[in-house]
Design an enzyme around this catalytic site. Structure first.
Site, PDB file in Angstrom:
ATOM      1  CB  CYS A   1      -0.734  -0.178   1.276  1.00  0.00           C
ATOM      2  SG  CYS A   1      -2.141   1.216   1.146  1.00  0.00           S
TER       3      CYS A   1
ATOM      4  CB  CYS B   1      -0.890   4.379   7.866  1.00  0.00           C
ATOM      5  SG  CYS B   1      -2.021   5.088   6.728  1.00  0.00           S
TER       6      CYS B   1
ATOM      7  CB  CYS C   1      -0.543   0.401   8.646  1.00  0.00           C
ATOM      8  SG  CYS C   1      -1.335  -0.903   7.427  1.00  0.00           S
TER       9      CYS C   1
ATOM     10  CB  CYS D   1      -6.967  -4.069  12.350  1.00  0.00           C
ATOM     11  SG  CYS D   1      -8.318  -3.644  11.499  1.00  0.00           S
TER      12      CYS D   1
END
Ligand code: SAH
Ligand code: SF4
Length: 390
Positions: free
Chosen positions: A134, A138, A141, A355
């Site tokens: 990704c 972030c 993450c 998550c």
């Protein structure tokens, strides 16, 4: 179809991944009913055959062409030369002590992605991936550590669902889908929204649109696409003001909170639906009482609920999970301030399926011992997860 690429953070990446195999076949799972009709027409075939094939594949789960008894023998013989029914192979299937299951899929070229199946009392939620890596970077993450390698194709997204569906126990049914696995779904809108069409359509898997949620880090212009698709929206807030949010989520520099929340207001106006705001609790960074007050102030007037996600650890993140007491305090403060809050049991931490723990990089062990940990451990009952109840 979408003019959604103006924020493309990786302009040099290919927009579409070739869905045609080297032998010139097209993957069935990349297509809508209209696509297959057009495809068959191009091959000089009757278009109503498309409906018949869709029924076999999605209703009956028959992909052996020989068994598609209402197709003529000669057509049955031709199909394998033009259509493939390949699904991304399952490389690994792990089960957590709490019932969560994680699937690792081979998406070719040495890449893999993960999907997580999360059971709860009244639902069975599948969390699927939209990209390998990704680009949103972030800071908290694990997926974001790995730069975007490529966007998944429609058949790879639909394929995650079908592979898990095919492995369910008798009587089980996936009731909800959340785009909260690896990647930023709104950075891959073409394939994400096409796969949503396949998964919700009466000729596809017939999931209600309201059981499908797209989670975004805040790609503001594409939020409209979520409203257009009439599916639910989750937004990763994770910072109660621009300064903190930009620090933990670089995308905030491009689309600061005002723009993001304006787009959210517009979504709720158009859809009459409320939004889930995910809020990751990072010790000392986002978990203070003043942050709770700011969050409530920010979201004032937006029909929404807040899903508190205590930070899930992964190697080398530099962040810590707040103590159970601090998590509880933050939760209580939000409730006191009148917010609608969810704080649920963290699922799948022991198999790195929670998550922010999904990745394909090699520096993560496969399982971890959480037996001494209360939140996310086996004995904890009331604490929250990133995998929301929407
Ligand atoms: N890219 C999308 C969806 C995938 S991330 C998005 O960002 O919304 C799904 C959720 O996991 C997001 O809300 C994100 O904030 C959260 N998350 C990421 N890393 C996490 C971590 N280490 N611990 C807890 N939650 C995390
Ligand atoms: Fe990407 Fe979402 Fe992770 Fe941010 S939180 S890096 S957007 S997957």
């Amino acid at each position: 179809m979408f003019n959604a690429y103006e924020n493309d953070t990786s302009a040099n990446e290919p927009k579409y991944i070739e869905t045609t195999t080297p032998e010139g076949k097209v993957n069935f799972y990349s297509m809508t009913l209209e696509d297959l009709k057009a495809f068959l027409k191009g091959k000089g075939k009757e278009q109503f055959r498309a409906q018949q094939i869709f029924k076999w594949v999605y209703e009956q789960r028959v992909t052996d062409v020989e068994k598609m008894s209402n197709l003529s023998k000669s057509f049955r013989q031709e199909i394998p030369d033009i259509l493939s029914f390949d699904l991304p192979p399952v490389l690994k299937h792990l089960k957590s002590i709490d019932g969560t299951q994680k699937f690792l899929f081979d998406v070719k070229g040495g890449n893999s992605v993960e999907a997580v199946l999360i059971p709860s009392d009244d639902r069975l939620t599948l969390c699927i991936s939209s990209e390998v890596g990704c680009n949103m970077a972030c800071k908290f993450c694990f997926t974001g550590k790995q730069k975007l390698k490529r966007r998944l194709t429609t058949e790879e997204i639909v394929g995650q669902f079908m592979q898990v569906h095919d492995r369910l126990e008798p009587g089980q049914r996936i009731s909800n889908i959340v785009f909260m696995g690896m990647g930023e779904p709104l950075d891959n809108p073409e394939a994400v929204f096409k796969s949503i069409e396949v998964l919700h359509s009466p000729w596809g898997m017939m999931l209600s649109r309201r059981k499908i949620t797209v989670s975004t880090s805040g790609l503001v212009p594409q939020i409209k696409l979520v409203a257009d698709a009439k599916v639910r929206l989750a937004v990763s807030l994770n910072g109660s003001n621009d300064e903190i949010r930009s620090r933990v989520m670089p995308i905030n520099k491009k689309y600061p909170l005002k723009q993001l929340l304006d787009a959210c207001r517009e979504y709720t106006r158009v859809t009459k639906d409320r939004i889930t705001f995910e809020y990751v609790l990072l010790k000392g960074v986002t978990d203070q009482m003043e942050h709770a007050r700011e969050v409530v102030q920010l979201l004032k007037g937006i029909p929404s609920k807040i899903n508190i996600i205590p930070f899930n650890e992964h190697p080398g993140s530099g962040y810590e999970r707040p103590s159970d007491e601090q998590i509880e305090k933050f939760h209580t403060e939000l409730i006191k301030l009148g917010a609608h809050v969810l704080l649920r049991r963290t699922m799948g931490r022991d198999i790195y399926a929670a998550c922010g723990q999904l990745t394909t990089v090699k520096d993560r062990p496969e399982t971890m011992d959480i037996s001494n940990s209360k939140i996310g451990g086996t004995n904890e009952r009331h604490f929250g997860s990133g995998q929301p109840r929407l």
